[in-house]
Every structure is written in C-alpha cells, then in structure tokens.
Design a protein around this motif. Structure first.
Motif, PDB file in Angstrom:
ATOM      1  N   HIS A   4      -6.528   8.810  -8.790  1.00  0.00           N
ATOM      2  CA  HIS A   4      -5.587   8.256  -7.844  1.00  0.00           C
ATOM      3  C   HIS A   4      -5.533   9.306  -6.763  1.00  0.00           C
ATOM      4  O   HIS A   4      -4.564   8.985  -5.902  1.00  0.00           O
ATOM      5  N   TRP A   7      -5.791   8.523  -3.205  1.00  0.00           N
ATOM      6  CA  TRP A   7      -4.856   7.488  -2.297  1.00  0.00           C
ATOM      7  C   TRP A   7      -4.552   8.276  -1.036  1.00  0.00           C
ATOM      8  O   TRP A   7      -4.193   9.520  -0.954  1.00  0.00           O
ATOM      9  N   GLU A  10       0.631   6.314   2.140  1.00  0.00           N
ATOM     10  CA  GLU A  10       1.060   5.127   2.343  1.00  0.00           C
ATOM     11  C   GLU A  10       0.759   4.550   0.811  1.00  0.00           C
ATOM     12  O   GLU A  10       1.702   3.895   0.207  1.00  0.00           O
ATOM     13  N   GLU A  11      -0.256   4.693   0.392  1.00  0.00           N
ATOM     14  CA  GLU A  11      -0.720   4.025  -0.989  1.00  0.00           C
ATOM     15  C   GLU A  11       0.120   4.815  -2.091  1.00  0.00           C
ATOM     16  O   GLU A  11       0.715   3.859  -3.024  1.00  0.00           O
ATOM     17  N   TYR A  15       2.867   2.886  -4.408  1.00  0.00           N
ATOM     18  CA  TYR A  15       2.693   2.780  -5.968  1.00  0.00           C
ATOM     19  C   TYR A  15       3.980   3.261  -6.499  1.00  0.00           C
ATOM     20  O   TYR A  15       4.706   2.782  -7.558  1.00  0.00           O
ATOM     21  N   PHE A  39       5.079  -2.341   3.059  1.00  0.00           N
ATOM     22  CA  PHE A  39       3.685  -2.012   2.925  1.00  0.00           C
ATOM     23  C   PHE A  39       2.716  -3.199   3.120  1.00  0.00           C
ATOM     24  O   PHE A  39       3.206  -4.675   3.151  1.00  0.00           O
ATOM     25  N   THR A  43      -2.572  -3.160   0.790  1.00  0.00           N
ATOM     26  CA  THR A  43      -2.144  -2.038   0.037  1.00  0.00           C
ATOM     27  C   THR A  43      -1.750  -2.508  -1.438  1.00  0.00           C
ATOM     28  O   THR A  43      -1.791  -1.696  -2.206  1.00  0.00           O
ATOM     29  N   LYS A  46      -4.059  -3.646  -3.794  1.00  0.00           N
ATOM     30  CA  LYS A  46      -4.784  -2.394  -4.222  1.00  0.00           C
ATOM     31  C   LYS A  46      -4.140  -1.815  -5.068  1.00  0.00           C
ATOM     32  O   LYS A  46      -4.953  -1.366  -6.367  1.00  0.00           O
ATOM     33  N   ILE A  47      -3.103  -1.426  -5.006  1.00  0.00           N
ATOM     34  CA  ILE A  47      -2.228  -0.420  -6.030  1.00  0.00           C
ATOM     35  C   ILE A  47      -1.991  -1.441  -7.289  1.00  0.00           C
ATOM     36  O   ILE A  47      -2.420  -0.650  -8.460  1.00  0.00           O
TER      37      ILE A  47
END
Length: 111
Positions: A4, A7, A10-11, A15, A39, A43, A46-47
C-alpha cells in the motif's frame, strides 16, 4: 496484504478516515457525509476494495509501513490525527472503542 506504499497521500488519508469511521463496526451517516465531502467516490471505492477484508492488525501495519516509507514530519502526522479526530466527532460521539483505536493510531503516528 499487498503493497500500500504506492498509494497517493490522498488515498492514504482516505484510508485513515475510513479506518476511523469503521473502528466501531459501523459508519454513521454523518461520518459517511464527511468522508464523501473530502474524497472522490473513486478514491473511496479503491481503498475499500483493497482493505475491506483486512483485520485491525493488518490495517495498523499498513499505517505504520506507509508512514515509515514516506518519512512524514510530526507536524504532518499531527494534521492527519486531527482529520481522524474530525471523523470520530462527526456523529457527535467518541465512544470507548473509537477512543481505543485513536490512542493506538496516536502511538503509531508519534515519532
């Protein structure tokens, strides 16, 4: 568990906020609205896809590894902790379980 560390910041922040919101096993509407306002839907999705099946230990390892890899300053980490706290207080409550997870995050994020 996957890597991870690729990432974006921002991601990673998404999270952290999702992890905080889910720490008492339910995301309240106010927490969801706050996260959705910060967000993009892409995003968030995806997380969630990459982390929904992980346990607390794996999730905390992601945080520790990401922070170590990116060499954040304490000021940056404190800012992230402030964003996490904002999620916790979005529903007007900061229950015992949320406090426990927040204290664990503070330990991970203090240099």
């Amino acid at each position: 568990m996957g890597d991870h560390t690729n990432w974006s910041e921002e991601e990673f922040k998404a999270y952290l906020c999702l992890y905080a919101a889910e720490s008492n096993f339910e995301i309240h509407a106010e927490e969801k609205r706050l996260i959705d306002s910060k967000f993009s839907p892409e995003t968030i999705e995806k997380i969630k896809e990459e982390t929904d099946d992980l346990n607390d230990h794996q999730r905390s390892q992601i945080i520790a590894m990401y922070i170590k890899e990116k060499s954040y300053t304490q000021e940056q980490l404190d800012e992230m902790l402030s964003e996490i706290k904002e999620v916790y207080f979005a529903d007007g409550k900061f229950d015992q379980y949320e406090q426990s997870i927040y204290n664990m995050l503070k330990k991970i994020m203090k240099q």
